[in-house]
Design an enzyme around this catalytic site. Structure first.
Site, PDB file in Angstrom:
ATOM      1  N   CYS A 115     -29.520  86.526  12.049  1.00 40.07           N
ATOM      2  CA  CYS A 115     -28.714  87.628  12.556  1.00 40.07           C
ATOM      3  C   CYS A 115     -28.105  87.251  13.906  1.00 40.07           C
ATOM      4  CB  CYS A 115     -29.526  88.915  12.614  1.00 40.07           C
ATOM      5  SG  CYS A 115     -28.487  90.410  12.585  1.00 40.07           S
ATOM      6  N   GLU A 118     -36.924  88.328   5.990  1.00 39.06           N
ATOM      7  CA  GLU A 118     -38.226  88.054   6.609  1.00 39.06           C
ATOM      8  C   GLU A 118     -38.929  89.326   7.061  1.00 39.06           C
ATOM      9  OE1 GLU A 118     -35.705  88.660  10.204  1.00 39.06           O
ATOM     10  OE2 GLU A 118     -35.401  87.926   8.161  1.00 39.06           O
ATOM     11  N   HIS A 128     -31.548  89.776   6.748  1.00 39.45           N
ATOM     12  CA  HIS A 128     -32.998  89.738   6.993  1.00 39.45           C
ATOM     13  C   HIS A 128     -33.741  89.822   5.666  1.00 39.45           C
ATOM     14  CE1 HIS A 128     -32.705  90.366  11.364  1.00 39.45           C
ATOM     15  NE2 HIS A 128     -31.737  91.221  11.101  1.00 39.45           N
TER      16      HIS A 128
END
Length: 272
Positions: free
Chosen positions: A92, A181, A179
């Site tokens: 990001c 994770e 994202h």
């Protein structure tokens, strides 16, 4: 690389945005990390002492050098490391810092992209030694309003309907806008940050966080599995490790001299 596993430098920009599932995969492989809270003024170490660099997300814009002078030093570190072929993994904001360090323009996008949304791998992504482990389409958490141009010499790896640039690679440096994770625990912490909570409510209305957490919970196991598989491929094939020889950088890429970091006109951002 020395020791039982890779020793990575983690550039973190807010306490609630650690590497998540990426860190889990690293530690399960015997790897280590040194976490630097860049936003708190912790000094940047010599990146050459590490086997690779991870740069995570945050609420600031990659172009806010005037408001946050430490961004200049961080982008200079990234530029220096990447220009010498150091392995890099940006998430990001981290992907936007990578793009900026390579001379690409980073700025607010047309509208925020928030939610668990589909991402498509490009044809080039399917041929990449890391992204080849990903499916052609997958769901990922998005929570950002900034975007970037593809840096010169980079290869696009993924896109979404709302934002063309979702992942790219430049030599041994990878940037991912999305994202995978993050699970519900971390996302709950994000919702406790006033700036994040306010932006989420503005975008999705009242009780936005519970609805978003429901989306994340539905896809959490799938996203975590993809995150660990993807990061494992980067560790094995780019960083290298015991029993692995680091492969040459993908042959179709070349190394232009990094241009100065641009500063966009806007200084307001909400990205993670």
């Amino acid at each position: 690389m020395t020791g039982a596993g890779p020793n990575l430098l983690v550039l973190q920009h807010i306490a609630c945005e650690p590497p998540g599932a990426y860190e889990d995969e690293l530690r399960d492989r015997g790897g280590r990390l040194q976490r630097v809270m860049v936003d708190q003024g912790e000094p940047l170490p010599d990146w050459r002492a590490f086997d690779g660099i991870i740069a995570m997300g945050g609420p600031m814009g990659a172009y806010e050098d005037d408001r946050l002078p430490w961004l200049k030093a961080e982008k200079r570190l990234i530029s220096d490391a990447v220009s010498t072929g150091a392995p890099f993994w940006g998430v990001c904001l981290g992907s936007q810092l990578l793009a900026a360090s390579l001379g690409a323009h980073v700025a607010p996008g047309p509208s925020p992209e928030v939610g668990v949304l589909p991402v498509s791998r490009t044809t080039e992504g399917a041929a990449d030694p890391v992204f080849e482990v990903m499916p052609d389409k997958f769901d990922a958490l998005q929570w950002h309003s900034d975007t970037f141009e593809l840096p010169e010499g980079a290869v696009q790896l993924a896109r979404s309907d709302a934002y063309e640039q979702q992942a790219f690679v430049f030599e041994r440096a990878y940037g991912v806008q999305f994202h995978i994770e993050v699970g519900t625990t971390l996302a709950t912490e994000w919702g406790e940050v006033p700036a994040y909570a306010d932006s989420l409510t503005a975008l999705m209305g009242e009780r936005a966080l519970p609805r978003l957490l429901d989306q994340i919970g539905t896809h959490e196991d799938e996203m975590a599995g993809l995150a660990r598989r993807l990061f494992a491929a980067w560790l094995e094939r780019i960083v290298g490790g015991p029993g692995h020889s680091a492969p040459p950088a993908p042959g179709q890429r070349h190394s232009p001299t990094p241009a100065p970091n641009p500063t966009a006109a806007s200084t307001s951002s909400a990205l993670l």
